[in-house]
Every structure is written in structure tokens, then in C-alpha cells.
Design an enzyme around this catalytic site. Structure first.
Site, PDB file in Angstrom:
ATOM      1  N   HIS A 173       0.864  -1.179   0.000  1.00 33.12           N
ATOM      2  CA  HIS A 173       0.000   0.000   0.000  1.00 33.12           C
ATOM      3  C   HIS A 173       0.904   1.235   0.000  1.00 33.12           C
ATOM      4  CE1 HIS A 173      -3.855  -1.826   2.059  1.00 33.12           C
ATOM      5  NE2 HIS A 173      -4.096  -1.601   0.779  1.00 33.12           N
ATOM      6  N   CYS A 267      -2.396   2.813   9.033  1.00 31.15           N
ATOM      7  CA  CYS A 267      -3.402   1.834   8.588  1.00 31.15           C
ATOM      8  C   CYS A 267      -4.628   1.863   9.494  1.00 31.15           C
ATOM      9  CB  CYS A 267      -2.829   0.428   8.592  1.00 31.15           C
ATOM     10  SG  CYS A 267      -1.440   0.182   7.488  1.00 31.15           S
TER      11      CYS A 267
HETATM   12  N1  ARG Z   1      -4.071  -7.117   6.603  1.00 33.38           N
HETATM   13  C1  ARG Z   1      -4.445  -5.897   5.939  1.00 33.38           C
HETATM   14  C2  ARG Z   1      -4.392  -6.112   4.440  1.00 33.38           C
HETATM   15  O1  ARG Z   1      -3.513  -6.793   3.987  1.00 33.38           O
HETATM   16  C3  ARG Z   1      -3.558  -4.782   6.369  1.00 33.38           C
HETATM   17  C4  ARG Z   1      -3.977  -3.460   5.845  1.00 33.38           C
HETATM   18  C5  ARG Z   1      -3.062  -2.361   6.244  1.00 33.38           C
HETATM   19  N2  ARG Z   1      -3.596  -1.120   5.967  1.00 33.38           N
HETATM   20  C6  ARG Z   1      -2.964  -0.108   5.351  1.00 33.38           C
HETATM   21  N3  ARG Z   1      -3.575   1.035   5.257  1.00 33.38           N
HETATM   22  N4  ARG Z   1      -1.807  -0.290   4.797  1.00 33.38           N
HETATM   23  O2  ARG Z   1      -5.197  -5.603   3.705  1.00 33.38           O
END
Ligand code: ARG
Length: 274
Positions: A173, A267
Site C-alpha cells: 500500500h 493503517c
Molecule cells: N491485513 C491488511 C491487508 O492486507 C492490512 C492493511 C493495512 N492497511 C494499510 N492502510 N496499509 O489488507
């Protein structure tokens, strides 16, 4: 000489990790064989919430839902710019239902909601800098969000969107590799981006705080700043020193349990720019 770093009051949306587990693996940080201490996760999350409140910000809460263990990562549920909400559409089926919970939250507040046709994971892959080049959206793609969503976000939000290609699956991300420090400046880890995207970032943000691999692996880029106070993972000591050297005030919080899901401070925090 650093300019004075002035904080601005923010409104955030968080979701408690009541049902947090790592029962599927959709990013390289998630290991379903590592046990998760949910009680500790909840405790650490409250520490984050108290920190944001202590800095004078407004914190809203989304009701967690059983069976949606990643809901604690509230940043992924939508992207809000000046009161318009561009909804999320998750890539992985395990997270798809989270988008509706965010939509209901925003619609209940009377926000203008734009439903997405393209796959995108909200503030995971989008961020907004109101004072950069007249108001700029930065957007990541390569792992989760489709590039077509960048054009869709530009149409929905009426701000220029700069597309940045992510190339390292550990930084899947945008918010794992880049964060606004204030309304016009960012911190980022160049190694997470394509060479072309690195060139674009260097051109747009000559005053950026440039992080290294150690900072990125400590989730030090997954930070939330109000323009002065930079809330970041307590493991990211080097990153804290870098933002301090740039005149900001690092505020460390321990989110070790939530790192097991592949996320940290940012996150867990959606910003409601209304
Ligand atoms: N386990 C989640 C996923 O893989 C983690 C998300 C993390 N969020 C972020 N904004 N990077 O989607």
C-alpha cells in the site's frame, strides 16, 4: 533552518481490533501460524486512540464486525477530500464487506458518497496534500489499487492525481512507504517505488524527508501527522530521529500486535477531511 511546524486539528475514524486475528495471509507480513494476542492488540489500539485525543484531535469510531479481522485497518475503507467520500472496493474477498460499513458511516453523517467502480483500498493507496501544488492527491498502484481507480478518484474529487507505481510486495500500500508530514510535505522510502515514480516524487517534493529500508521495515512511514506531531510506530526509532531533525515532533506508539497483520499507525487511522 527549519520552518515552524504548525499542527492543525484533525478528525479521524478508527475501528477497535475486537475481532482482530491473522487467519488469512494477503500480504507478506501476515503469517497465520504466528499467534496474535488480541487483548494486547486492543490495549495498544487504545494507546493510539488516547494519543490522538491527547493531541486535541476528534476521533470517531466504527463498530467492529465479527468475521472481519482486518477492519481495525480503518484507513482502507474510503478516501475523503473536502467532504466528498470516494468509497473503497477491496481487492481480496476477505475484506470486501468492510466497504459497506464505511459507506454507512459516511452516509449517516450526510457526506457526499461516490461509489467506486474500480478496485481501490481507500487511504491505503491514496493521500492528499492540500498545500502541495495547489492541492495534490498521491496514489499508489501495483498490488491492491487499480490504476483505473486513480482516474476515477480524480473525477470524483476534482484534484490532480499523481500515479505512483509500487514495486516491492512488502510495501503493498502507498501508506506503507509514503506519508504526508504536513499539508505540503511528505516522508517516503524511495526503494518501494519504481525508478520513474522516484523521479516524480523527487521533482514534486524536493524538501521531503527521505527514509531508508530500516525505517520502512519498522513501519516508520506508516505514520499520522497533524503538521507538527508525527505519531509513528515505536520500533521506528531512526525514522523518529529523521522527522525530529526536520523540525517535527515524533510521538511513538507501540502497535506491535497490529504489525502482524501488516499495518501500523496510519493503517488504523482514516482521516475525515470534512
Ligand atoms: N491485513 C491488511 C491487508 O492486507 C492490512 C492493511 C493495512 N492497511 C494499510 N492502510 N496499509 O489488507
Amino acid at each position: 533552518m527549519n520552518q515552524p511546524r504548525i499542527p492543525r486539528k484533525r478528525t479521524y475514524l478508527l475501528c477497535p481490533p475486537e475481532y482482530f486475528t491473522v487467519e488469512y495471509a494477503i500480504n507478506p507480513w501476515m503469517d497465520t501460524t504466528t499467534p496474535v494476542d488480541r487483548e494486547l492488540a486492543v490495549k495498544q489500539w487504545h494507546g493510539l486512540r488516547e494519543t490522538l485525543l491527547g493531541l486535541g484531535h476528534t476521533v470517531h469510531e466504527l463498530d467492529p464486525e465479527p468475521g472481519l479481522p482486518d477492519m481495525v485497518y480503518a484507513a482502507n475503507g474510503a478516501f475523503v477530500v473536502d467532504g466528498t467520500v470516494y468509497g473503497a472496493r477491496f481487492r481480496h474477498p476477505q475484506r470486501v464487506p468492510e466497504a459497506a460499513a464505511h459507506r454507512s458511516f459516511h452516509e449517516a453523517r450526510g457526506a457526499r458518497f461516490v461509489a467506486p467502480a474500480e478496485i481501490n483500498e481507500g487511504e491505503g493507496d491514496f493521500t492528499y496534500l492540500p498545500e502541495a501544488h495547489g492541492g495534490l492527491i498521491l496514489a499508489g498502484y501495483g498490488f491492491r489499487t487499480e490504476p483505473a481507480a486513480h482516474a476515477e478518484a480524480q473525477e470524483a474529487l476534482g484534484r490532480p492525481v499523481v500515479s505512483l507505481r509500487l514495486v516491492d510486495p512488502r510495501f503493498y500500500h502507498l501508506d506503507t512507504a509514503l506519508a504526508p508530514l504536513d499539508d505540503g510535505n511528505i516522508a517516503y522510502f524511495p526503494g518501494a517505488f519504481s525508478v520513474a515514480a522516484q523521479r516524480v516524487l523527487a521533482q514534486l517534493f524536493p524538501g521531503a524527508v527521505v527514509a531508508d529500508q530500516v525505517d520502512a521495515f519498522a513501519f516508520g512511514l506508516n505514520l499520522v501527522s497533524d503538521g507538527r506531531h508525527v505519531v509513528l510506530n515505536s520500533e521506528a526509532g531512526d525514522m523518529a530521529a529523521k522527522v525530529a531533525a526536520a523540525g517535527y515532533l515524533p510521538v511513538p506508539v507501540d502497535l506491535s500486535e497490529l504489525k502482524k497483520g501488516g499495518g501500523s499507525v496510519k493503517c488504523c487511522v482514516a482521516e475525515l477531511r470534512d
